[in-house]
Enzyme design. Structure first.
Site, PDB file in Angstrom:
ATOM      1  N   SER A  64      11.092  -9.944   7.260  1.00  0.00           N
ATOM      2  CA  SER A  64      12.066 -10.553   6.627  1.00  0.00           C
ATOM      3  C   SER A  64      13.071 -10.718   8.064  1.00  0.00           C
ATOM      4  O   SER A  64      13.184  -9.902   8.679  1.00  0.00           O
ATOM      5  CB  SER A  64      12.670 -10.390   5.650  1.00  0.00           C
ATOM      6  OG  SER A  64      11.582 -10.381   4.636  1.00  0.00           O
TER       7      SER A  64
HETATM    8  N1  SAH Z   1      10.133  -6.478   2.988  1.00  0.00           N
HETATM    9  C1  SAH Z   1       9.050  -6.948   3.774  1.00  0.00           C
HETATM   10  C2  SAH Z   1       8.615  -8.323   3.676  1.00  0.00           C
HETATM   11  C3  SAH Z   1       7.264  -8.522   3.928  1.00  0.00           C
HETATM   12  S1  SAH Z   1       6.845 -10.197   3.264  1.00  0.00           S
HETATM   13  C4  SAH Z   1       9.733  -6.659   5.268  1.00  0.00           C
HETATM   14  O1  SAH Z   1      10.701  -6.899   5.637  1.00  0.00           O
HETATM   15  O2  SAH Z   1       8.755  -6.224   6.306  1.00  0.00           O
HETATM   16  C5  SAH Z   1       6.202  -9.978   1.722  1.00  0.00           C
HETATM   17  C6  SAH Z   1       5.516  -8.875   1.409  1.00  0.00           C
HETATM   18  O3  SAH Z   1       5.028  -8.806   0.009  1.00  0.00           O
HETATM   19  C7  SAH Z   1       4.160  -8.968   2.176  1.00  0.00           C
HETATM   20  O4  SAH Z   1       3.932  -7.636   2.632  1.00  0.00           O
HETATM   21  C8  SAH Z   1       3.076  -9.208   1.188  1.00  0.00           C
HETATM   22  O5  SAH Z   1       1.894  -8.626   1.312  1.00  0.00           O
HETATM   23  C9  SAH Z   1       3.869  -8.562  -0.124  1.00  0.00           C
HETATM   24  N2  SAH Z   1       3.572  -9.031  -1.514  1.00  0.00           N
HETATM   25  C10 SAH Z   1       3.090 -10.389  -1.669  1.00  0.00           C
HETATM   26  N3  SAH Z   1       2.725 -10.487  -2.934  1.00  0.00           N
HETATM   27  C11 SAH Z   1       2.783  -9.294  -3.665  1.00  0.00           C
HETATM   28  C12 SAH Z   1       2.683  -8.567  -5.113  1.00  0.00           C
HETATM   29  N4  SAH Z   1       2.251  -9.647  -5.725  1.00  0.00           N
HETATM   30  N5  SAH Z   1       3.059  -7.577  -5.010  1.00  0.00           N
HETATM   31  C13 SAH Z   1       3.360  -6.718  -4.281  1.00  0.00           C
HETATM   32  N6  SAH Z   1       3.577  -7.214  -2.917  1.00  0.00           N
HETATM   33  C14 SAH Z   1       3.311  -8.440  -2.469  1.00  0.00           C
END
Ligand code: SAH
Length: 213
Positions: A64
């Site tokens: 993010s």
């Molecule tokens: N906080 C992270 C954001 C990553 S983007 C960072 O800054 O790196 C969002 C993340 O949510 C991705 O890694 C994706 O695989 C995860 N995600 C998507 N759907 C999900 C679900 N149903 N349960 C758990 N994680 C999920």
């Protein structure tokens, strides 16, 4: 893994940029100054790691934008020792911010590749979550509930009921809700049955992957 004075200087600048955009929680700004974000992304983006931008990570996901991470962290007003559930571990950057704020962190990731990678990576930097879980964020983590705070870092098509149910009274859920873009939505649990809802503006996240049955 290298962290240099130059990286530190860029982090200080990033914190200043975030402050100018309205982040005023000093503990959050200090977390940004402390965390080597360039180590959380592919080395090909290293030169840009301290710009206020999202970048691709593995499994078609993104780390993010720092402003978004700071905004979510500031809005949740994390206190030391609070039990926090994060949905979407991804690169682990937001997890590291929560740990810098001294939360007790449980984090769920739905992509196995990212779960494995980040589970190995975070401890190398000294960031120890209470539990990193490979699982489905729509279900929350009933066995560890209730939580003081729940943060969702993927765009949710709707608000998963289990997440509201896993909040302590007085607890907060912060979740971006919507398809293409999302409205950052804060729920505060007022009692067993009552929730207060606040809409905090538009953001863009990768979608929360569908529920697993
Ligand atoms: N906080 C992270 C954001 C990553 S983007 C960072 O800054 O790196 C969002 C993340 O949510 C991705 O890694 C994706 O695989 C995860 N995600 C998507 N759907 C999900 C679900 N149903 N349960 C758990 N994680 C999920």
């Amino acid at each position: 893994m290298k962290d240099t004075h130059k990286h530190q200087g860029l982090r200080n600048q990033l914190a200043t940029v975030l402050e100018a955009k309205g982040i005023n929680d000093q503990k959050v700004l200090q977390a940004v100054r402390n965390i080597p974000r360039h180590l959380f992304i592919d080395s090909s983006f290293e030169a840009h790691a301290y710009q206020d931008k999202a970048f691709p990570i593995a499994a078609e996901q993104t780390i993010s934008q720092p402003y978004t991470v700071a905004f979510q962290s500031q809005t949740l007003a994390i206190n030391s020792g609070e039990k926090v559930l994060e949905i979407g571990t991804g690169s682990g950057y937001q997890t590291a911010v929560l740990l810098e704020l001294k939360a007790v962190v449980y984090s769920i990731e739905r992509q196995k590749e990212l779960f494995k990678k980040t589970s190995l990576f975070l401890p190398k930097l000294g960031y120890r979550a209470k539990k990193l879980i490979f699982g489905d964020g729509y279900k929350g983590l009933p066995e560890e509930a209730p939580f003081d705070k729940i943060i969702v870092t993927a765009g949710a098509p709707f608000v998963p009921k289990p997440l509201l149910g896993q909040l302590k009274v007085g607890g907060k859920l912060l979740i971006p809700v919507g398809d293409k873009t999302q409205i950052m939505t804060l729920f505060i649990r007022k009692s067993a049955k009552e929730f207060e809802k606040h809409e905090l503006g538009d953001f863009a996240f990768v979608p929360m992957l569908e529920e697993k049955n």
